[in-house]
Design an enzyme around this catalytic site. Sequence first.
Site, short mmCIF file in Angstrom:
data_model
loop_
_atom_site.label_atom_id
_atom_site.label_comp_id
_atom_site.label_asym_id
_atom_site.label_seq_id
_atom_site.Cartn_x
_atom_site.Cartn_y
_atom_site.Cartn_z
N GLU A 1 0.85 -1.20 0.00
CA GLU A 1 0.00 0.00 0.00
C GLU A 1 0.88 1.25 0.00
O GLU A 1 1.89 1.32 0.71
CB GLU A 1 -0.89 0.00 1.25
CG GLU A 1 -1.69 1.27 1.46
CD GLU A 1 -2.51 1.24 2.74
OE1 GLU A 1 -2.82 2.33 3.26
OE2 GLU A 1 -2.83 0.14 3.23
N GLU B 1 -3.38 11.13 3.36
CA GLU B 1 -4.21 10.67 4.47
C GLU B 1 -4.21 11.80 5.48
O GLU B 1 -3.17 12.16 6.03
CB GLU B 1 -3.64 9.39 5.07
CG GLU B 1 -4.49 8.80 6.16
CD GLU B 1 -3.90 7.50 6.70
OE1 GLU B 1 -4.70 6.67 7.16
OE2 GLU B 1 -2.67 7.32 6.66
#
Length: 313
Positions: free
Chosen positions: A169, A174
């Site tokens: 990932e 974020e």
Amino acid sequence: MKKALVLIVLLESLFLGSCSSQNIDSIIEKPLTEEIVEEEVTVKENENEISFLPSPKTEGTVWTIQPLVSSEFNYENGKSSAEFSTNWKDSFFNGWTGPGITRYTPEQSSIDAGELVFKANIVDGKILTGCITSKAKITYPMYMEVRVKLSESVLSSAVWMLSDDSTEEIDNLEAFGAKSNDYFSRRLHLSHHVFIREPFQDYQPTGQETWFADGNGTIWSEDYHNYGVLWEDPWSLSYYVDGELVRTTPVDEIDTENYTSGNGLTKPMHLIISAAAQSWRTTQGIDFLNDPTVTNEENTMMHVDWIRVYKPE
């Protein structure tokens, strides 16, 4: 104009969460059999400029936009447009519904006035939010950039990539935009993960340097910003904000636990844009079901102007 093929720390202990750190082994992955087509869009000349990137390592190539994993979201008929549905799923790519009490729900996403918009609602003790994923996958060398206005909530606004088997990932963006939290509202989490799924293990860099603040006190949810990640090779990740290089992950932090057997980040990944109630934040006192930034729908709205992916060609 031209036509282009869109070819805390104020915390006692900081627990670094993940876009996908929940164990999703139980999800049955379905083959993607839908037709994938190229999308033609109109892009302003100065919006397609990525001169700040280093030159591609392959001689004679230039950074070229990849249409199957890029979108300006300029669809005349919104999500009902064929141009959207042929290249994007209005859900997670393998059917996962999100971490904890999050439920990814198509009704929570829309495409309007050239933007992808997510909003959140609380229904029966669950947080309904939006998520879209690319049907096609991409691998290094590549550069992915998005223009986003974060939600002004304790929910995460995220743009990331994940391999089919959920073992690799990369998190381009974020962030948590609630202005009530002075730490998180001024920081972006720029990181990645490698996983072992059985038994479940999750490695990601945990240093304070993975939480970027620009030194100017910028509250990221107040305006649109460009967020980019350059994945040059299995051991090279660099992050850009508004065209400025802000973080390069040290090589020895790519896979410290050797979960990739010495290979680094190599697997093709889907692109994911999502919002979520990340479970780890409840350990820091967040009550998603009663938080005023979640109960007020307007605060939960995340706006994505465009997503663009480039490869050397």
